[in-house]
Design a protein around this motif. Structure first.
Motif, PDB file in Angstrom:
ATOM      1  N   ASN A   9       0.817  -1.215   0.000  1.00  0.00           N
ATOM      2  CA  ASN A   9       0.000   0.000   0.000  1.00  0.00           C
ATOM      3  C   ASN A   9       0.850   1.265   0.000  1.00  0.00           C
ATOM      4  O   ASN A   9       0.365   2.344  -0.333  1.00  0.00           O
ATOM      5  CB  ASN A   9      -0.923  -0.013   1.223  1.00  0.00           C
ATOM      6  N   LYS A  10       2.135   1.118   0.376  1.00  0.00           N
ATOM      7  CA  LYS A  10       3.059   2.245   0.326  1.00  0.00           C
ATOM      8  C   LYS A  10       3.832   2.298  -0.982  1.00  0.00           C
ATOM      9  O   LYS A  10       4.589   3.237  -1.227  1.00  0.00           O
ATOM     10  CB  LYS A  10       4.037   2.162   1.508  1.00  0.00           C
ATOM     11  N   ILE A  11       3.650   1.270  -1.802  1.00  0.00           N
ATOM     12  CA  ILE A  11       4.334   1.183  -3.093  1.00  0.00           C
ATOM     13  C   ILE A  11       3.411   1.524  -4.250  1.00  0.00           C
ATOM     14  O   ILE A  11       3.751   2.314  -5.130  1.00  0.00           O
ATOM     15  CB  ILE A  11       4.930  -0.232  -3.264  1.00  0.00           C
ATOM     16  N   VAL A  12       2.210   0.933  -4.240  1.00  0.00           N
ATOM     17  CA  VAL A  12       1.248   1.181  -5.319  1.00  0.00           C
ATOM     18  C   VAL A  12       0.874   2.654  -5.342  1.00  0.00           C
ATOM     19  O   VAL A  12       0.527   3.255  -4.330  1.00  0.00           O
ATOM     20  CB  VAL A  12      -0.003   0.309  -5.144  1.00  0.00           C
ATOM     21  N   GLY A  13       0.976   3.244  -6.519  1.00  0.00           N
ATOM     22  CA  GLY A  13       0.660   4.661  -6.692  1.00  0.00           C
ATOM     23  C   GLY A  13       1.845   5.588  -6.504  1.00  0.00           C
ATOM     24  O   GLY A  13       1.751   6.775  -6.799  1.00  0.00           O
ATOM     25  N   LYS A  14       2.958   5.026  -6.028  1.00  0.00           N
ATOM     26  CA  LYS A  14       4.155   5.839  -5.782  1.00  0.00           C
ATOM     27  C   LYS A  14       5.373   5.340  -6.545  1.00  0.00           C
ATOM     28  O   LYS A  14       6.252   6.123  -6.887  1.00  0.00           O
ATOM     29  CB  LYS A  14       4.463   5.874  -4.282  1.00  0.00           C
ATOM     30  N   SER A  15       5.445   4.042  -6.800  1.00  0.00           N
ATOM     31  CA  SER A  15       6.607   3.442  -7.450  1.00  0.00           C
ATOM     32  C   SER A  15       6.195   2.669  -8.694  1.00  0.00           C
ATOM     33  O   SER A  15       5.069   2.173  -8.790  1.00  0.00           O
ATOM     34  CB  SER A  15       7.315   2.475  -6.489  1.00  0.00           C
ATOM     35  N   LEU A  85       1.390 -10.033  -1.723  1.00  0.00           N
ATOM     36  CA  LEU A  85       1.643  -8.682  -2.230  1.00  0.00           C
ATOM     37  C   LEU A  85       0.362  -8.036  -2.749  1.00  0.00           C
ATOM     38  O   LEU A  85       0.084  -6.875  -2.460  1.00  0.00           O
ATOM     39  CB  LEU A  85       2.685  -8.739  -3.351  1.00  0.00           C
ATOM     40  N   PHE A  86      -0.396  -8.801  -3.538  1.00  0.00           N
ATOM     41  CA  PHE A  86      -1.636  -8.309  -4.135  1.00  0.00           C
ATOM     42  C   PHE A  86      -2.774  -9.254  -3.752  1.00  0.00           C
ATOM     43  O   PHE A  86      -2.634 -10.475  -3.846  1.00  0.00           O
ATOM     44  CB  PHE A  86      -1.513  -8.250  -5.655  1.00  0.00           C
ATOM     45  N   PHE A  87      -3.892  -8.677  -3.360  1.00  0.00           N
ATOM     46  CA  PHE A  87      -5.002  -9.480  -2.864  1.00  0.00           C
ATOM     47  C   PHE A  87      -6.289  -9.056  -3.550  1.00  0.00           C
ATOM     48  O   PHE A  87      -6.674  -7.879  -3.532  1.00  0.00           O
ATOM     49  CB  PHE A  87      -5.136  -9.286  -1.347  1.00  0.00           C
ATOM     50  N   ALA A  97      -7.909  -8.474   3.419  1.00  0.00           N
ATOM     51  CA  ALA A  97      -6.538  -8.502   2.929  1.00  0.00           C
ATOM     52  C   ALA A  97      -5.552  -8.761   4.054  1.00  0.00           C
ATOM     53  O   ALA A  97      -5.669  -8.191   5.138  1.00  0.00           O
ATOM     54  CB  ALA A  97      -6.209  -7.180   2.246  1.00  0.00           C
ATOM     55  N   PRO A  98      -4.550  -9.613   3.823  1.00  0.00           N
ATOM     56  CA  PRO A  98      -3.488  -9.817   4.813  1.00  0.00           C
ATOM     57  C   PRO A  98      -2.694  -8.523   5.012  1.00  0.00           C
ATOM     58  O   PRO A  98      -2.677  -7.657   4.128  1.00  0.00           O
ATOM     59  CB  PRO A  98      -2.612 -10.905   4.178  1.00  0.00           C
ATOM     60  N   PRO A  99      -2.024  -8.379   6.136  1.00  0.00           N
ATOM     61  CA  PRO A  99      -1.214  -7.172   6.376  1.00  0.00           C
ATOM     62  C   PRO A  99      -0.183  -6.968   5.272  1.00  0.00           C
ATOM     63  O   PRO A  99       0.494  -7.908   4.858  1.00  0.00           O
ATOM     64  CB  PRO A  99      -0.532  -7.469   7.719  1.00  0.00           C
ATOM     65  N   GLY A 100      -0.094  -5.753   4.774  1.00  0.00           N
ATOM     66  CA  GLY A 100       0.884  -5.418   3.749  1.00  0.00           C
ATOM     67  C   GLY A 100       0.442  -5.658   2.326  1.00  0.00           C
ATOM     68  O   GLY A 100       1.110  -5.237   1.378  1.00  0.00           O
TER      69      GLY A 100
END
Length: 273
Positions: A9-15, A85-87, A97-100
């Motif tokens: 969630n800290k990667i999608v939309g930023k990287s 990673l993706f759920f 969704a699992p954590p992260g």
């Protein structure tokens, strides 16, 4: 579980997101080459994780991975312990969704990322990505843009050079600030790997090792192109292994410990001007 604590969630939309499938790469071959110092580009990003593949040949394994079901660490005994990673918001585990994990909408995480504004690209290798048949059009259809030509195929010794040229050209021409999700089906590790040993006609562990060394040399320039564009999260794994005569078995498409065991790693490429 060998979780690295990645929060998607800290990667999608930023990287940017780069998914590399080293098609058919055996876990033991990946480890042997890395321990011998023969794959310095991939070695820079840590050890290979020993994982179980979601399928025993290209098509089912990829369908699972595009739905978010990547290879699972070999020591996992409970599916709820797997690193996700993706759920999909539509399936499994009480739809929580699992954590992260990043929760996506759509049939695949690729289509989910397109909804988040990513330009999605597929660079094919094997016939399941060639778009010349109905079945060869299925997985490329998940992407907004898809590319394949015969020079990307597994029977072409320089397939990895041709695929990297295509990928780098796309990255360098992308509009600044636009996020990319790119998938590359790297075909060089698929048979025939005898191409990479001069005068050899029989596929072997040594041939696949030589193919992996060739691939590693080419990946450096791809990583550099992505680093110039921005931070990039990389998923790098095999979809299945392949046999070279063990227990009388050749290649894959059946269950065998060598076919079912694959190398996996993910890592960040940091932006560099």
């Amino acid at each position: 579980m060998k979780s690295t604590g990645i929060d998607m969630n800290k990667i999608v939309g930023k990287s940017n997101i780069l998914f590399l499938c080293l098609d058919s790469l055996r876990y033991d071959v990946a480890v042997i080459q890395q321990k011998a110092g023969k794959t310095p580009v991939l070695a820079e990003f840590g050890e290979w994780r020993k994982c179980h593949a979601p399928g025993n040949f290209t098509y089912p394994s990829h369908q699972a991975m595009f739905a978010g079901f990547f290879p699972v660490d070999a020591d996992i005994k409970n599916m709820k312990q797997r690193e996700t990673l993706f759920f999909s918001e539509d399936i499994g585990m009480g739809r929580k969704a699992p954590p992260g994990a990043y929760t996506f909408r759509g049939a695949t995480f690729v289509q989910g990322l397109e909804r988040e504004g990513y330009e999605t690209y597929c660079i094919g290798g094997l016939s399941f990505f060639d778009k010349r048949t109905d079945i060869g059009k299925v997985m490329p259809s998940y992407f907004k843009h898809s590319f394949w030509n015969p020079s990307f195929g597994c029977k072409v010794k320089d397939s990895i050079v041709n695929q990297m040229n295509c990928a780098i050209n796309i990255v360098e021409k992308m509009y600044p600030g636009r996020l990319i999700m790119m998938y590359i089906n790297i075909s060089a590790l698929h048979y025939p790997v005898s191409l990479y040993l001069e005068g050899e006609q029989k596929d072997s562990i040594e041939g696949q090792g030589a193919a992996l060394r060739y691939v590693d040399m080419e990946l450096g320039r791809l990583f550099h192109a992505f680093q110039k564009k921005g931070d990039t999260f990389v998923i790098c794994c095999s979809d299945h292994g392949t046999c070279y005569g063990e227990d009388g078995c050749m290649y894959h498409g059946f269950n065998h410990p060598i076919v079912n065991t694959v190398p996996y790693k993910h890592f960040m490429l940091s932006h560099s001007a």
